[in-house]
Design a protein around this motif. Structure first.
Motif, PDB file in Angstrom:
ATOM      1  N   LEU A 190       0.831  -1.210   0.000  1.00  0.00           N
ATOM      2  CA  LEU A 190       0.000   0.000   0.000  1.00  0.00           C
ATOM      3  C   LEU A 190       0.858   1.250   0.000  1.00  0.00           C
ATOM      4  O   LEU A 190       0.568   2.218  -0.710  1.00  0.00           O
ATOM      5  CB  LEU A 190      -0.926  -0.006   1.221  1.00  0.00           C
ATOM      6  N   ARG A 191       1.933   1.245   0.801  1.00  0.00           N
ATOM      7  CA  ARG A 191       2.829   2.395   0.875  1.00  0.00           C
ATOM      8  C   ARG A 191       3.427   2.674  -0.502  1.00  0.00           C
ATOM      9  O   ARG A 191       3.476   3.813  -0.954  1.00  0.00           O
ATOM     10  CB  ARG A 191       3.952   2.131   1.899  1.00  0.00           C
ATOM     11  N   THR A 192       3.852   1.641  -1.190  1.00  0.00           N
ATOM     12  CA  THR A 192       4.432   1.803  -2.523  1.00  0.00           C
ATOM     13  C   THR A 192       3.389   2.354  -3.489  1.00  0.00           C
ATOM     14  O   THR A 192       3.672   3.269  -4.272  1.00  0.00           O
ATOM     15  CB  THR A 192       4.953   0.448  -3.038  1.00  0.00           C
ATOM     16  N   GLU A 193       2.167   1.839  -3.429  1.00  0.00           N
ATOM     17  CA  GLU A 193       1.097   2.283  -4.319  1.00  0.00           C
ATOM     18  C   GLU A 193       0.747   3.751  -4.074  1.00  0.00           C
ATOM     19  O   GLU A 193       0.622   4.541  -5.010  1.00  0.00           O
ATOM     20  CB  GLU A 193      -0.143   1.395  -4.115  1.00  0.00           C
ATOM     21  N   TYR A 194       0.607   4.153  -2.783  1.00  0.00           N
ATOM     22  CA  TYR A 194       0.272   5.548  -2.482  1.00  0.00           C
ATOM     23  C   TYR A 194       1.413   6.490  -2.835  1.00  0.00           C
ATOM     24  O   TYR A 194       1.185   7.608  -3.299  1.00  0.00           O
ATOM     25  CB  TYR A 194      -0.131   5.708  -1.011  1.00  0.00           C
ATOM     26  N   SER A 195       2.654   6.062  -2.642  1.00  0.00           N
ATOM     27  CA  SER A 195       3.798   6.896  -3.023  1.00  0.00           C
ATOM     28  C   SER A 195       3.785   7.141  -4.529  1.00  0.00           C
ATOM     29  O   SER A 195       4.045   8.253  -4.999  1.00  0.00           O
ATOM     30  CB  SER A 195       5.109   6.229  -2.634  1.00  0.00           C
ATOM     31  N   ARG A 196       3.485   6.135  -5.287  1.00  0.00           N
ATOM     32  CA  ARG A 196       3.430   6.268  -6.743  1.00  0.00           C
ATOM     33  C   ARG A 196       2.304   7.225  -7.144  1.00  0.00           C
ATOM     34  O   ARG A 196       2.499   8.128  -7.961  1.00  0.00           O
ATOM     35  CB  ARG A 196       3.226   4.887  -7.390  1.00  0.00           C
TER      36      ARG A 196
END
Length: 191
Positions: free
Chosen positions: A148-154
């Motif tokens: 989720l962190r990777t997705e929101y950062s993107r």
């Protein structure tokens, strides 16, 4: 020119050749029978006139070898039977002893386990169990949170790029394509 072929004459010639072949084969068969009769009589005559003498030592050696073979075969069979019987008996005894020892060990083990379970501090055990469950749950969700962190950062990065593009466009519209310094010019900022 017409050729006259006489089938009747051809058939008669064929029959004559067939009869000649049949006569020849009968004659050959009779000659062979006579020859075999003469040979049989000669072989029977020679065998009846010939005396064959075998010495007693050769007969005794042949008997001795035959007896030795039979004795060795009987001894091998007896050894195999005894070996199999011993193996079966040992297997039965071992199985019986293992069953006896298994029951004894099972009783002793269940007594020891019961004693150790009775000695467990229930509250301490519950706390350790709860901590372990929490650790396992955190590890399980940590991977999901990383995703989720990777997705929101993107997604956030793409939004920042979008806002930067809008800011640049508005700045160009308001200032007419001229960029002002931070020390006194107009600067529009979004976000």
């Amino acid at each position: 020119m017409r050729s006259n072929f006489n089938f009747e004459g051809f058939g008669i010639i064929g029959c004559l050749f067939g009869l000649a072949g049949l006569g020849f084969s009968i004659w050959q068969s009779m000659n062979m029978r006579d020859t075999t009769k003469k040979l049989d009589l000669t072989i029977d005559d020679v065998s009846s006139r010939t005396n064959v003498e075998v010495s007693d030592s050769i007969v005794e050696k042949a008997i001795e070898r035959a007896v030795n073979r039979q004795v060795n075969r009987a001894a091998d069979e007896a050894i195999d039977k005894v070996r199999n019987d011993i193996h079966d008996e040992i297997t039965k005894r071992v199985r019986k002893e293992v069953d006896t020892q298994y029951n004894r060990i099972a009783e002793e083990t269940s007594e020891r386990v019961s004693q150790q379970v009775a000695e467990i501090d229930e509250y301490s055990f519950r706390d350790r169990l709860q901590k372990k469950a929490e650790e396992l749950m955190l590890k399980r969700f940590e991977h999901d949170l990383d995703g989720l962190r990777t997705e929101y950062s993107r997604k956030l990065g793409s939004q920042v790029k979008t806002f930067t593009a809008i800011e640049d466009t508005l700045t160009n519209l308001v200032l007419g394509g001229k960029k002002q310094n931070d020390d006194g010019g107009i600067r529009l900022r979004l976000g």
